[in-house]
Design an enzyme around this catalytic site. Structure first.
Site, mmCIF file in Angstrom:
data_model
loop_
_atom_site.group_PDB
_atom_site.id
_atom_site.type_symbol
_atom_site.label_atom_id
_atom_site.label_comp_id
_atom_site.label_asym_id
_atom_site.label_seq_id
_atom_site.Cartn_x
_atom_site.Cartn_y
_atom_site.Cartn_z
ATOM 1 C CG HIS A 106 -1.892 1.164 1.228
ATOM 2 N ND1 HIS A 106 -3.047 1.133 0.483
ATOM 3 C CD2 HIS A 106 -1.876 2.372 1.851
ATOM 4 C CE1 HIS A 106 -3.713 2.273 0.657
ATOM 5 N NE2 HIS A 106 -3.021 3.043 1.472
ATOM 6 C CG ASP A 142 -6.125 -0.160 2.300
ATOM 7 O OD1 ASP A 142 -5.939 -1.234 1.712
ATOM 8 O OD2 ASP A 142 -6.468 0.897 1.727
ATOM 9 N N GLY A 630 32.294 42.300 -5.441
ATOM 10 C CA GLY A 630 32.626 41.094 -4.696
ATOM 11 C C GLY A 630 32.006 41.088 -3.319
ATOM 12 C CB CYS A 707 47.738 34.340 -11.648
ATOM 13 S SG CYS A 707 47.419 33.174 -12.975
#
Length: 902
Positions: A106, A142, A630, A707
């Site tokens: 069920h 049920d 930022g 960088c």
């Protein structure tokens, strides 16, 4: 055990197959009679195995069991009845006949939602937990004793289908098998159901599924999804019955603007928007419906409600007519009760069910070279004529929604007309920022404003993250195959290549990049990066792992590499497009969605990139781009609970702050590429001409805004003066000028604040006693130009020996002849470790030095030689994690271990 399986459907078929695999003897299968000439999947599977199959139209009459039915059942000698899904009423004479009784599946957590529409009511009531129960059948409805229960979370936008397919079906099959195993082992419990909390609701039918508008938006949403797909929640509007599907309360970023749809009884009229139909509860909250079924049964996009039928009927080519006939044959196979499939034949009115939709989608995939249809496509085009029109449009690529409206800024530059988007890019559309906030982006060549750019606010970040989350969890991106994902990335790379001159020109205008360098590096390497990671999409694999077995059983352990979810990417201003590409390509190849924050001073190539993603067919919401500060945008991304990964390139100071925010918010995964002070050691035994050439490049490449720039050169004493002399000669040959001029070798610095920083940096170097050999000043012309600069006699304690300039400033220090270990100690005496280099003809020395240098990249007799296949990233306070190469994929994947026992 000897088992009788009583039931129907694919669920019943799966339970039957698993029981046989467990070694049980299925002595008989009882299922429903054939419908429209089609047998139930459970019966079909059993017949293949030679198991007796019974298709009784009924088991009893006037409350009494039919004797011949009972006799046929009893003749099988079943020890247990298993009812996985059964729509028939089974008499107690059958239920109680086996020695072990009968168990029933069920789809709710009993005693809640007893009755035949349990899944519907779980959603209608807005339950946060759902699940299933397996119970011992009794003479109640049920109400039998519980044997086993399993629960799951109900998601806010779950429908009957999604909840069933995600949990109730697969886990329910396992649960039935587990229950039978417990019975066979004599360990199955019988737990009486409590009456507290028990509910019973009737069967949901079309006539009872009408929407009650006198309730809050959440209740209306629950009613719609609780009836989706069957029987369908409906209302009356525009003189017809409209049935609503695909409802959501996720309206973040949705602007309620559109054409009004009056709905009798509703608190407010609905609004047909580009996103769908916006509805309102009596609490004035919104919900969004994405699909509407008209009274004639046709399903349409809610956003197209007022557009009417498409009057343009495609003329099919000869090849397309052949395809259409092949698809017609597929319809005949799926619809055996239809003698001829006419153009007007309706798929569902001819007896097709949801399982047939899946079959049709798969048949089309085989017939049309892997074309991926959605189940929804079949519901949207139910007649054969409409289906073929839809199919041909998809095959031609003409099924895309209307083009996104882009408000370009146009500039004449570099003998081109440059068209630049300037708004935020959220959910596949260019939109203004909250409050129409904007700022000027500046051309560093002359200091003039290029255009106004939308300035993202915190609310815009929330909208973008919501769009990315929806695209990841519910969109097409997560449904297409990895190979198709790669195909889209290849297409994006091709478009970038087609627009490379325009992209490189924008880099020159917005970032001051020398055009010829931008064409080769900024743009060229970006294209290469997307092509490289496109090739990885279908090669992301887990592994199988031998582990100790739980004897007498056996175990299998395997790993899966999965996308993380929504990723935030924060990129710097020195290589605006290339840094975006390095991170975004790996992120998308792994299957994630992304919100990108370009540097505030260089947003324009990122926004042009956004336009190209639309042309490439990247689904809406997969990529979102937010120009802004930022402190606002980057911070909100770091703090946002729905962002699961941050990739950042920038300063060490900001990287530490991001790392802290990621930890405090939701322990996000994070990768950081931070500051550097890369040492370059030049030994006397080097090729001096090459060392000078590469030494120049190591410092002055991209105006020093690099960088991995060599932040400090250590030159062996015996060649020091000669090296400096040659460098100065080369510096004087450099052509400073407009970055769009083909003979320019040195363009303007990126922005004014950075120029000021370089001037102050040089002033400090002179003040501390370093020798300024050349340069050190702003070039006397408009714009942000700075002279290429050379310092010598730089001692280890000086500021310029320790701190990065990020500009065209060469820092030269001597070291004693032959003193390898001392110069290595000096080179490593920094908290940075991004890159390094060594020039020598002695291979032993080169290997020794490269072993000892504490940096993520070591260049030997070269510099700046990066490649899309080679991992890139730093050590120490230069960060952690990798861009590029296979290693970069791991930054955007999570590893899941799955262990089986059998």
């Amino acid at each position: 055990m000897k088992i009788a399986v009583i039931g129907q459907s694919l669920f019943g078929q799966e339970v039957y197959c698993h029981l046989r695999k467990e070694g049980h003897e299925v002595v008989g299968v009882f299922t429903v009679p054939d419908k429209d000439g089609k047998a139930d999947p459970l019966g079909l599977e059993a017949e293949k195995d030679g198991v007796p199959v019974f298709k009784f139209p009924r088991w009893r009459t006037k409350g009494q069991a039919l004797p011949d039915v009972v006799a046929k059942y009893q003749a099988l000698g079943a020890e247990l009845n298993v009812l996985p899904f059964c729509s028939q009423f089974i008499p107690m004479e059958i239920i109680n006949a086996p020695c072990h009784g009968s168990i029933i599946y069920h789809p709710s957590l009993l005693p809640r939602h007893r009755g035949a529409s349990a899944i519907n009511w779980t959603l209608i009531h807005g339950d946060k937990k759902g699940g299933f129960s397996i119970f011992w059948a009794d003479d109640g409805l049920d109400t039998g004793d519980l044997l086993l229960q399993k629960e799951c979370e109900v998601l806010p936008d779950d429908t009957v289908s999604s909840l069933y397919n995600r949990f109730l079906f697969p886990e329910g099959v396992k649960g039935m098998v587990q229950a039978v195993r417990l019975i066979a082992e004599g360990r199955a419990p019988r737990l009486p159901q409590p009456e507290e909390g028990a509910t019973y609701e009737g069967i949901q039918k079309k006539e009872t599924a009408k929407i009650n508008w006198e309730q809050p938006a959440e209740a209306i949403h629950n009613w719609i999804r609780g009836n989706d797909k069957v029987p369908g929640a409906w209302t009356e509007a525009c003189g017809q019955k409209l049935t609503f599907f695909n409802s959501t309360l996720n309206t973040v970023g949705l602007v309620p603007e559109g054409e009004a749809l009056p709905i009798p009884g509703a608190h407010r009229p609905g609004l047909v928007t580009k996103d769908g139909l916006v509805l309102f509860g009596n609490d004035d909250r919104m919900l969004l419906v994405k699909n509407i079924q008209l009274e004639d049964g046709k399903m349409i996009l809610a956003s197209h409600f007022f557009k009417g039928a498409d009057s343009s009927v495609l003329e099919l080519t000869e090849a397309e007519l052949v395809t259409a006939e092949a698809v017609r044959s597929a319809w005949k196979r799926i619809l055996p009760n239809i003698l001829e499939v006419e153009d007007s034949t309706d798929f569902f009115k001819s007896g097709a069910a949801s399982v047939d939709v899946v079959r049709l989608v798969e048949e089309v995939k085989e017939l049309c070279d892997g074309l991926e249809l959605e189940n929804e496509d079949v519901y949207m085009a139910t007649t054969f004529r409409d289906f073929i029109q839809l199919l041909v449009r998809k095959l031609r690529g003409d099924d895309k929604e209307s083009e996104c409206v882009i408000d370009y800024v146009e500039k004449e530059a570099n003998r081109l007309t440059i068209k630049m988007p300037h708004q935020l890019f959220i959910g596949g559309a260019f939109v203004d920022a909250e409050g129409d906030k904007t700022y000027e982006t500046i051309n560093p060549t002359d200091g003039s404003a290029i255009c106004q750019v939308s300035l993202a606010q915190v609310s815009d970040v929330d909208k973008a993250v919501a769009a990315a989350k929806d695209a990841f969890e519910n969109g097409l991106w997560g449904k297409i195959s990895a190979r198709d994902r790669g195909r889209l990335l290849y297409r994006l790379a091709d478009l970038m290549e087609q627009h490379q001159e325009e992209l490189a020109t924008i880099e020159a205008l917005d970032a001051g990049a020398v055009y010829t360098l931008a064409l080769k590096t900024h743009v060229g390497m970006s294209i290469q990066t997307f092509r490289y990671f496109a090739g990885w999409c279908d090669k992301i694999q887990g592994s199988t792992i031998p582990i100790n077995h739980a004897r007498p059983n056996r175990n299998l352990s395997l790993t899966r590499k999965e996308p993380i979810g929504v990723c935030g990417i924060v990129i710097p201003w020195n290589y605006p497009l290339m840094m975006l590409s390095w991170k975004t390509a790996a992120c998308l190849a792994a299957g994630n969605t992304v919100v990108i924050k370009p540097a505030q001073v260089t947003p324009l190539t990122a926004l042009k990139f956004a336009e190209l993603t639309l042309k490439a067919g990247i689904p809406k919401g997969v990529i979102n781009i937010l120009p802004g500060s930022g402190s606002l945008v980057g911070q909100r991304l770091s703090d946002h609970p729905d962002v699961r990964k941050i990739g950042f390139t920038g300063s060490t100071e900001v990287g530490k702050h991001i790392m802290k925010s990621c930890a405090l918010s939701n322990v996000k995964k994070v990768s950081l590429e931070l500051g550097g002070k890369s040492p370059l050691i030049i030994f006397a035994d080097c090729d001096l001409s090459k060392a000078v050439q590469m030494g120049m490049s190591s410092v002055f490449f991209n105006k020093g805004e690099n960088c991995i720039a060599a932040g400090r050169l250590f030159v062996e004493d015996s060649i020091h003066d000669q090296f400096v002399q040659k460098v100065v000669e080369e510096v004087r040959k450099m052509k400073i000028g407009n970055p769009l001029d083909r003979d320019t070798t040195h363009g303007p610095q990126n922005h004014q604040a950075h120029l000021r920083k370089l001037i102050e940096y040089c002033q400090r170097g002179v003040k501390e006693g370093a020798t300024l050999v050349c340069g050190g000043n702003q070039v006397p012309r408009p714009g942000f130009f700075f002279e290429p600069t050379v310092f010598t006699d730089v001692e280890d304690h000086m500021f310029i020996a320790k701190e990065e300039s990020f500009g065209p400033i060469m820092i030269i220090s001597r070291f004693a002849n032959g003193d390898v270990d001392t110069v290595l100690s000096r080179a490593n005496a920094t908290e940075f470790g991004l890159a390094s280099g060594v020039f020598t003809k002695d291979i032993n020395k080169a290997l020794y030095v490269s072993d000892k240098l504490q940096a993520g990249t070591v260049f030997v007799n070269t510099y700046n030689k990066t490649d899309v296949a080679a991992p890139f990233g730093g050590f120490k306070q230069s960060g952690f994690g990798k861009d590029l190469g296979e290693a970069a994929l791991n930054e955007y994947l999570r590893v899941k271990t799955v262990t089986f026992e059998y």
